[in-house]
Write an enzyme that holds these catalytic residues in place. Structure first.
Site, PDB file in Angstrom:
ATOM      1  N   CYS A 161     -42.643  36.725  13.433  1.00  0.00           N
ATOM      2  CA  CYS A 161     -41.937  37.697  14.275  1.00  0.00           C
ATOM      3  C   CYS A 161     -40.888  38.387  13.415  1.00  0.00           C
ATOM      4  O   CYS A 161     -39.986  37.736  12.885  1.00  0.00           O
ATOM      5  CB  CYS A 161     -41.277  37.001  15.471  1.00  0.00           C
ATOM      6  SG  CYS A 161     -40.292  38.102  16.516  1.00  0.00           S
ATOM      7  N   HIS A 185     -52.181  43.287  14.321  1.00  0.00           N
ATOM      8  CA  HIS A 185     -51.770  44.482  15.054  1.00  0.00           C
ATOM      9  C   HIS A 185     -52.903  45.491  15.082  1.00  0.00           C
ATOM     10  O   HIS A 185     -53.563  45.725  14.061  1.00  0.00           O
ATOM     11  CB  HIS A 185     -50.549  45.139  14.399  1.00  0.00           C
ATOM     12  CG  HIS A 185     -49.299  44.334  14.528  1.00  0.00           C
ATOM     13  ND1 HIS A 185     -48.388  44.527  15.536  1.00  0.00           N
ATOM     14  CD2 HIS A 185     -48.825  43.314  13.771  1.00  0.00           C
ATOM     15  CE1 HIS A 185     -47.399  43.662  15.403  1.00  0.00           C
ATOM     16  NE2 HIS A 185     -47.643  42.913  14.332  1.00  0.00           N
ATOM     17  N   GLU A 227     -46.712  43.414  23.056  1.00  0.00           N
ATOM     18  CA  GLU A 227     -46.831  42.229  22.212  1.00  0.00           C
ATOM     19  C   GLU A 227     -47.758  41.185  22.819  1.00  0.00           C
ATOM     20  O   GLU A 227     -47.731  40.929  24.028  1.00  0.00           O
ATOM     21  CB  GLU A 227     -45.451  41.609  21.965  1.00  0.00           C
ATOM     22  CG  GLU A 227     -44.546  42.447  21.077  1.00  0.00           C
ATOM     23  CD  GLU A 227     -43.409  41.647  20.510  1.00  0.00           C
ATOM     24  OE1 GLU A 227     -43.651  40.543  19.987  1.00  0.00           O
ATOM     25  OE2 GLU A 227     -42.260  42.118  20.590  1.00  0.00           O
ATOM     26  N   CYS A 272     -40.301  45.477  18.261  1.00  0.00           N
ATOM     27  CA  CYS A 272     -41.179  44.516  17.587  1.00  0.00           C
ATOM     28  C   CYS A 272     -41.128  44.825  16.100  1.00  0.00           C
ATOM     29  O   CYS A 272     -41.583  45.887  15.669  1.00  0.00           O
ATOM     30  CB  CYS A 272     -42.608  44.621  18.127  1.00  0.00           C
ATOM     31  SG  CYS A 272     -43.796  43.554  17.278  1.00  0.00           S
ATOM     32  N   GLY A 304     -44.496  44.915  14.464  1.00  0.00           N
ATOM     33  CA  GLY A 304     -45.173  46.084  15.017  1.00  0.00           C
ATOM     34  C   GLY A 304     -44.707  47.376  14.383  1.00  0.00           C
ATOM     35  O   GLY A 304     -45.504  48.287  14.119  1.00  0.00           O
TER      36      GLY A 304
END
Length: 286
Positions: free
Chosen positions: A76, A162, A211, A220, A223
């Site tokens: 993360c 992703h 997410e 994110c 992201g």
């Protein structure tokens, strides 16, 4: 353990419950994570982060990441910045540069003098088999059939997978409609984070992310990195880009394929607390 101490942290509105397990191990079930993350009956967060002793000699710490739905994930971006801030501010880590073990690699985090935190996210993973993503061969973009419509996506991993979709305006993008379907698309066997990228200029982009296991969040980090990589691969973005998310801005630097992605942004402490250890198997009301 009858009670659980924690710190509430946030990075651009992406919020975390951070637990120190460097001295005493903390094992949480999915039900316990869901109870902690519950925004009415628990502390409330997008992810629960657990700081542990490393399992490899070249790391200072290890961390584990649990989504609000109780699932454990690999990495993360906003979370690792908050974890580094937590470790440093608690006196657990004295140097300003930390090497943190993730589920599938090592992230180098630097706490800057201006209060921002920079993370070397490593080189983006583009090979479909490593993302993982079902495709015959590596390409810049791939077709993805969603509800009878063929979408054009980039598939990228920054330690977690992703799918990035280029849109004209993220404010009008169908994030809540397409996000859940893309997240669980069968071509992504481990599920996927769904990113929506709007290119404003060669050094400015806007991004929204649905997410995996958490739904749309205010920000994110991985992201934002994946979206910037996608824009670079499409020839739309330069090597230094400000990415605006709903919770604020990150600066992403990427020189090109094979080079590391550097993400810079804030990480802030909100409050500390102690809660009773939730039951291991009992789910709270929705």
């Amino acid at each position: 353990m009858q009670a659980l101490g924690f710190a509430k942290m946030q990075g651009l509105g992406n919020d975390f419950v951070v637990i120190d397990a460097t001295d005493e191990p903390v094992a949480l079930t999915g039900a316990q994570v869901r109870a902690i993350a519950h925004r009415r009956l628990g502390v409330g967060c997008d992810q629960v982060l657990i700081a542990e002793q490393p399992t490899r000699e070249d790391a200072d710490f290890r961390y584990r990441v649990y989504n609000a739905d109780g699932s454990e994930v690999e990495h993360c971006g906003n979370g690792i910045r908050c974890l580094a801030r937590f470790l440093h501010d608690r006196g657990l880590a004295r140097p300003d540069t930390l090497r943190i073990e993730t589920a599938n690699g090592l992230a180098v985090v630097h706490l800057r003098d201006d209060g921002l935190v920079a993370v070397d996210m490593g080189a983006p993973i583009l090979g479909p088999e490593r993302i993982p993503f079902r495709a015959e061969e590596q390409a810049v973009t791939y077709p993805l059939l969603v509800d009878g419509t063929e979408l054009e996506i980039n598939a990228v991993s920054l330690g977690n997978p992703h799918a990035v979709l280029l849109v004209e305006d993220v404010d009008r993008a169908p994030v809540t409609e397409l996000g859940p379907t893309i997240e669980r698309h069968p071509d992504f066997p481990n599920h996927v984070n769904a990113g929506f990228l709007q290119v404003v200029s060669r050094d400015h982009a806007r991004v929204r992310v649905y997410e995996r296991g958490a739904g749309e969040t205010l920000a994110c980090g991985t992201g934002a990195c994946a979206a910037m990589v996608a824009g670079r691969l499409r020839g739309l973005l330069d090597a230094h880009v400000t990415v605006a998310l709903r919770g604020g801005e990150l600066v992403i630097d990427w020189a090109g394929e094979g080079e590391p992605v550097i993400m810079t942004g804030p990480a802030e402490h909100v409050f500390d607390g102690v809660i009773p250890m939730p039951p291991a198997t009992e789910d709270l009301a929705p």
